[in-house]
Design a protein around this motif. Structure first.
Motif, PDB file in Angstrom:
ATOM      1  N   ILE A  25      58.182  56.399   7.420  1.00 60.23           N
ATOM      2  CA  ILE A  25      59.530  55.911   7.757  1.00 60.23           C
ATOM      3  C   ILE A  25      59.647  54.395   7.580  1.00 60.23           C
ATOM      4  CG2 ILE A  25      61.201  55.650   9.655  1.00 60.23           C
ATOM      5  CD1 ILE A  25      61.062  58.539   8.706  1.00 60.23           C
ATOM      6  N   THR A  26      58.713  53.647   8.156  1.00 65.13           N
ATOM      7  CA  THR A  26      58.814  52.188   8.043  1.00 65.13           C
ATOM      8  C   THR A  26      58.389  51.776   6.633  1.00 65.13           C
ATOM      9  OG1 THR A  26      56.519  51.782   8.684  1.00 65.13           O
ATOM     10  CG2 THR A  26      58.133  51.959  10.481  1.00 65.13           C
ATOM     11  N   PRO A  27      58.817  50.600   6.188  1.00 65.26           N
ATOM     12  CA  PRO A  27      58.383  50.142   4.860  1.00 65.26           C
ATOM     13  C   PRO A  27      56.863  50.152   4.724  1.00 65.26           C
ATOM     14  CG  PRO A  27      60.156  48.741   5.638  1.00 65.26           C
ATOM     15  CD  PRO A  27      59.808  49.664   6.780  1.00 65.26           C
ATOM     16  N   GLU A  28      56.184  49.723   5.777  1.00 66.34           N
ATOM     17  CA  GLU A  28      54.717  49.705   5.744  1.00 66.34           C
ATOM     18  C   GLU A  28      54.150  51.118   5.539  1.00 66.34           C
ATOM     19  OE1 GLU A  28      53.290  48.027   9.364  1.00 66.34           O
ATOM     20  OE2 GLU A  28      51.443  47.288   8.451  1.00 66.34           O
ATOM     21  N   GLU A  29      54.692  52.071   6.276  1.00 60.02           N
ATOM     22  CA  GLU A  29      54.230  53.461   6.132  1.00 60.02           C
ATOM     23  C   GLU A  29      54.547  54.013   4.744  1.00 60.02           C
ATOM     24  OE1 GLU A  29      54.736  55.126  10.743  1.00 60.02           O
ATOM     25  OE2 GLU A  29      56.313  55.503   9.275  1.00 60.02           O
ATOM     26  N   ILE A  30      55.743  53.687   4.254  1.00 63.30           N
ATOM     27  CA  ILE A  30      56.145  54.212   2.941  1.00 63.30           C
ATOM     28  C   ILE A  30      55.256  53.633   1.844  1.00 63.30           C
ATOM     29  CG2 ILE A  30      58.017  54.260   1.227  1.00 63.30           C
ATOM     30  CD1 ILE A  30      59.986  54.414   3.647  1.00 63.30           C
ATOM     31  N   VAL A  31      54.935  52.350   1.957  1.00 66.92           N
ATOM     32  CA  VAL A  31      54.046  51.730   0.966  1.00 66.92           C
ATOM     33  C   VAL A  31      52.665  52.392   1.019  1.00 66.92           C
ATOM     34  CG1 VAL A  31      52.804  49.610   0.353  1.00 66.92           C
ATOM     35  CG2 VAL A  31      55.264  49.531   0.862  1.00 66.92           C
ATOM     36  N   ALA A  32      52.121  52.527   2.212  1.00 64.39           N
ATOM     37  CA  ALA A  32      50.770  53.098   2.347  1.00 64.39           C
ATOM     38  C   ALA A  32      50.726  54.527   1.813  1.00 64.39           C
ATOM     39  CB  ALA A  32      50.331  53.054   3.816  1.00 64.39           C
ATOM     40  N   ASP A  33      51.730  55.314   2.175  1.00 63.53           N
ATOM     41  CA  ASP A  33      51.774  56.708   1.755  1.00 63.53           C
ATOM     42  C   ASP A  33      51.952  56.817   0.236  1.00 63.53           C
ATOM     43  OD1 ASP A  33      51.524  58.902   3.581  1.00 63.53           O
ATOM     44  OD2 ASP A  33      53.347  59.730   2.677  1.00 63.53           O
ATOM     45  N   SER A  34      52.809  55.954  -0.306  1.00 65.70           N
ATOM     46  CA  SER A  34      53.044  55.979  -1.753  1.00 65.70           C
ATOM     47  C   SER A  34      51.777  55.586  -2.503  1.00 65.70           C
ATOM     48  CB  SER A  34      54.183  55.019  -2.133  1.00 65.70           C
ATOM     49  OG  SER A  34      55.374  55.407  -1.494  1.00 65.70           O
ATOM     50  N   LEU A  35      51.044  54.625  -1.975  1.00 63.30           N
ATOM     51  CA  LEU A  35      49.803  54.210  -2.640  1.00 63.30           C
ATOM     52  C   LEU A  35      48.800  55.357  -2.692  1.00 63.30           C
ATOM     53  CD1 LEU A  35      49.371  50.562  -1.250  1.00 63.30           C
ATOM     54  CD2 LEU A  35      50.004  51.246  -3.593  1.00 63.30           C
ATOM     55  N   GLU A  36      48.746  56.133  -1.620  1.00 63.04           N
ATOM     56  CA  GLU A  36      47.863  57.316  -1.622  1.00 63.04           C
ATOM     57  C   GLU A  36      48.302  58.307  -2.689  1.00 63.04           C
ATOM     58  OE1 GLU A  36      46.976  59.596   1.932  1.00 63.04           O
ATOM     59  OE2 GLU A  36      47.021  57.737   3.105  1.00 63.04           O
ATOM     60  N   ALA A  37      49.615  58.493  -2.787  1.00 63.60           N
ATOM     61  CA  ALA A  37      50.147  59.438  -3.776  1.00 63.60           C
ATOM     62  C   ALA A  37      49.888  58.932  -5.200  1.00 63.60           C
ATOM     63  CB  ALA A  37      51.646  59.652  -3.549  1.00 63.60           C
ATOM     64  N   VAL A  38      49.995  57.634  -5.393  1.00 65.86           N
ATOM     65  CA  VAL A  38      49.729  57.055  -6.714  1.00 65.86           C
ATOM     66  C   VAL A  38      48.242  57.214  -7.048  1.00 65.86           C
ATOM     67  CG1 VAL A  38      49.655  54.873  -8.012  1.00 65.86           C
ATOM     68  CG2 VAL A  38      51.691  55.473  -6.672  1.00 65.86           C
ATOM     69  N   ALA A  39      47.406  56.970  -6.053  1.00 67.49           N
ATOM     70  CA  ALA A  39      45.961  57.148  -6.277  1.00 67.49           C
ATOM     71  C   ALA A  39      45.651  58.600  -6.636  1.00 67.49           C
ATOM     72  CB  ALA A  39      45.182  56.726  -5.037  1.00 67.49           C
ATOM     73  N   ALA A  40      46.448  59.528  -6.105  1.00 66.80           N
ATOM     74  CA  ALA A  40      46.232  60.956  -6.371  1.00 66.80           C
ATOM     75  C   ALA A  40      46.763  61.368  -7.739  1.00 66.80           C
ATOM     76  CB  ALA A  40      46.895  61.790  -5.276  1.00 66.80           C
ATOM     77  N   GLY A  41      47.638  60.539  -8.356  1.00 68.12           N
ATOM     78  CA  GLY A  41      48.109  60.897  -9.700  1.00 68.12           C
ATOM     79  C   GLY A  41      49.588  60.672  -9.962  1.00 68.12           C
ATOM     80  N   ALA A  42      50.336  60.231  -8.963  1.00 69.95           N
ATOM     81  CA  ALA A  42      51.759  59.966  -9.207  1.00 69.95           C
ATOM     82  C   ALA A  42      51.901  58.679 -10.019  1.00 69.95           C
ATOM     83  CB  ALA A  42      52.526  59.836  -7.886  1.00 69.95           C
ATOM     84  N   SER A  43      52.867  58.658 -10.932  1.00 72.30           N
ATOM     85  CA  SER A  43      53.076  57.435 -11.719  1.00 72.30           C
ATOM     86  C   SER A  43      54.444  56.812 -11.475  1.00 72.30           C
ATOM     87  CB  SER A  43      52.886  57.720 -13.214  1.00 72.30           C
ATOM     88  OG  SER A  43      53.646  58.828 -13.621  1.00 72.30           O
ATOM     89  N   VAL A  44      55.316  57.531 -10.775  1.00 75.18           N
ATOM     90  CA  VAL A  44      56.642  57.003 -10.423  1.00 75.18           C
ATOM     91  C   VAL A  44      56.831  57.183  -8.919  1.00 75.18           C
ATOM     92  CG1 VAL A  44      59.148  57.192 -10.798  1.00 75.18           C
ATOM     93  CG2 VAL A  44      57.578  57.716 -12.680  1.00 75.18           C
ATOM     94  N   VAL A  45      57.373  56.150  -8.262  1.00 76.38           N
ATOM     95  CA  VAL A  45      57.654  56.237  -6.823  1.00 76.38           C
ATOM     96  C   VAL A  45      59.160  56.100  -6.610  1.00 76.38           C
ATOM     97  CG1 VAL A  45      57.196  55.291  -4.530  1.00 76.38           C
ATOM     98  CG2 VAL A  45      55.419  55.180  -6.298  1.00 76.38           C
TER      99      VAL A  45
END
Ligand code: ZN
Length: 281
Positions: A25-45
């Motif tokens: 929800i918070t920007p900090e949480e969204i950044v952290a969660d997105s980084l995990e997803a990118v590390a897993a293979g996402a290329s667009v957020v």
């Protein structure tokens, strides 16, 4: 087949911490969660902002915090939503484009959402498209209904969107087009030659639609914005949803695109920091 672009939509406007503790929800949480997803293979957020109470927000400072946090820590393509749930006026929806992310979402027509009419007048759509064009932002055409493809074609014809267009079919939302293989095939055949597409199945349709897209040569959006469950009764995390798509793609022999490869597929200029070629148009 082209390599597979996986978009992560981590938050959206709807799920709350009461629905799932895993939604950032918070920007900090969204950044952290997105980084995990990118590390897993996402290329667009695909980004939405929430305020301190968790409500959808159009506040520029929240978008800026997410964009800066992600840019500093990954090479993924960032796509701000210009959706209307956080504020429906042109000014509210356009302001965040000033952050000049590489992409932004653009819904090219109106639709009856369960909680009310999602209004996207021609004036508003053209205004957002013009702003994106001026700022060098590539729109992702959000398609809730077949007629919205015509809306996107119309923008291209008027010179308000550059080819190749990119579409995201949002299927399975009550009030919009259903998530069926036939609809997906139909939509993918309606877009202009050379255009790219992805699919975001809503709720339990997410996995099946993703599977079809992997096999059809389309691309995939997953994330808690569209679906909070991994399987029946089991809550998902954004990273786990991405990991599953990577695994499925691997089983089917479809390679997953890196952010740089995704830029190539989408026709985006390569940012100078990546060492890639800088496109001039
Ligand atoms: Zn969204």
């Amino acid at each position: 087949m082209e390599k597979l672009i996986i978009t992560i939509a981590p938050t959206g406007s709807i799920p709350s911490k009461r629905d799932t503790p895993f939604v950032p929800i918070t920007p900090e949480e969204i950044v952290a969660d997105s980084l995990e997803a990118v590390a897993a293979g996402a290329s667009v957020v695909h980004l939405h902002a929430r305020d301190e109470e968790g409500k959808p927000s159009s506040r520029l400072d929240l978008f800026a915090e997410m964009v800066e946090g992600l840019k500093a820590n990954c090479n993924a393509i960032l796509q701000v939503s210009t959706g209307g749930r956080a504020g429906s006026s042109f000014a509210e929806r356009a302001e965040r484009l000033g952050l000049k992310t590489e992409m932004a979402s653009l819904t090219t027509g109106s639709v009856n959402f369960p909680e009310g009419v999602y209004i996207n007048s021609r004036e508003l759509v053209e205004g957002l498209a013009q702003r994106m064009l001026d700022l060098g932002i590539k729109p992702e055409m959000e398609i809730f209904d077949a007629s919205m493809i015509e809306g996107a074609r119309d923008l291209a014809q008027k010179g308000l969107a550059r080819s190749p267009l990119h579409f995201n079919f949002v299927l399975g939302l009550k009030g919009a087009l259903g998530a069926t293989p036939k609809n997906l095939v139909y939509l993918s055949e309606q877009i202009p030659v050379g255009a790219t597409w992805s699919v975001a199945g809503v709720g339990r349709a997410q996995l099946a639609m993703a599977g079809h897209a992997i096999l059809m040569g389309g691309h995939v959006r997953v994330g808690l914005e569209d679906n909070i469950y991994y399987s029946k009764g089991v809550l998902a995390t954004n990273a786990r949803l991405v990991e599953r798509i990577v695994r499925l793609a691997g089983e089917f022999g479809r390679e997953v695109a890196t952010p740089e490869e995704a830029r190539g597929i989408l026709g985006l200029p390569h940012p100078p920091s990546s060492g890639g070629k800088i496109a001039t148009d």
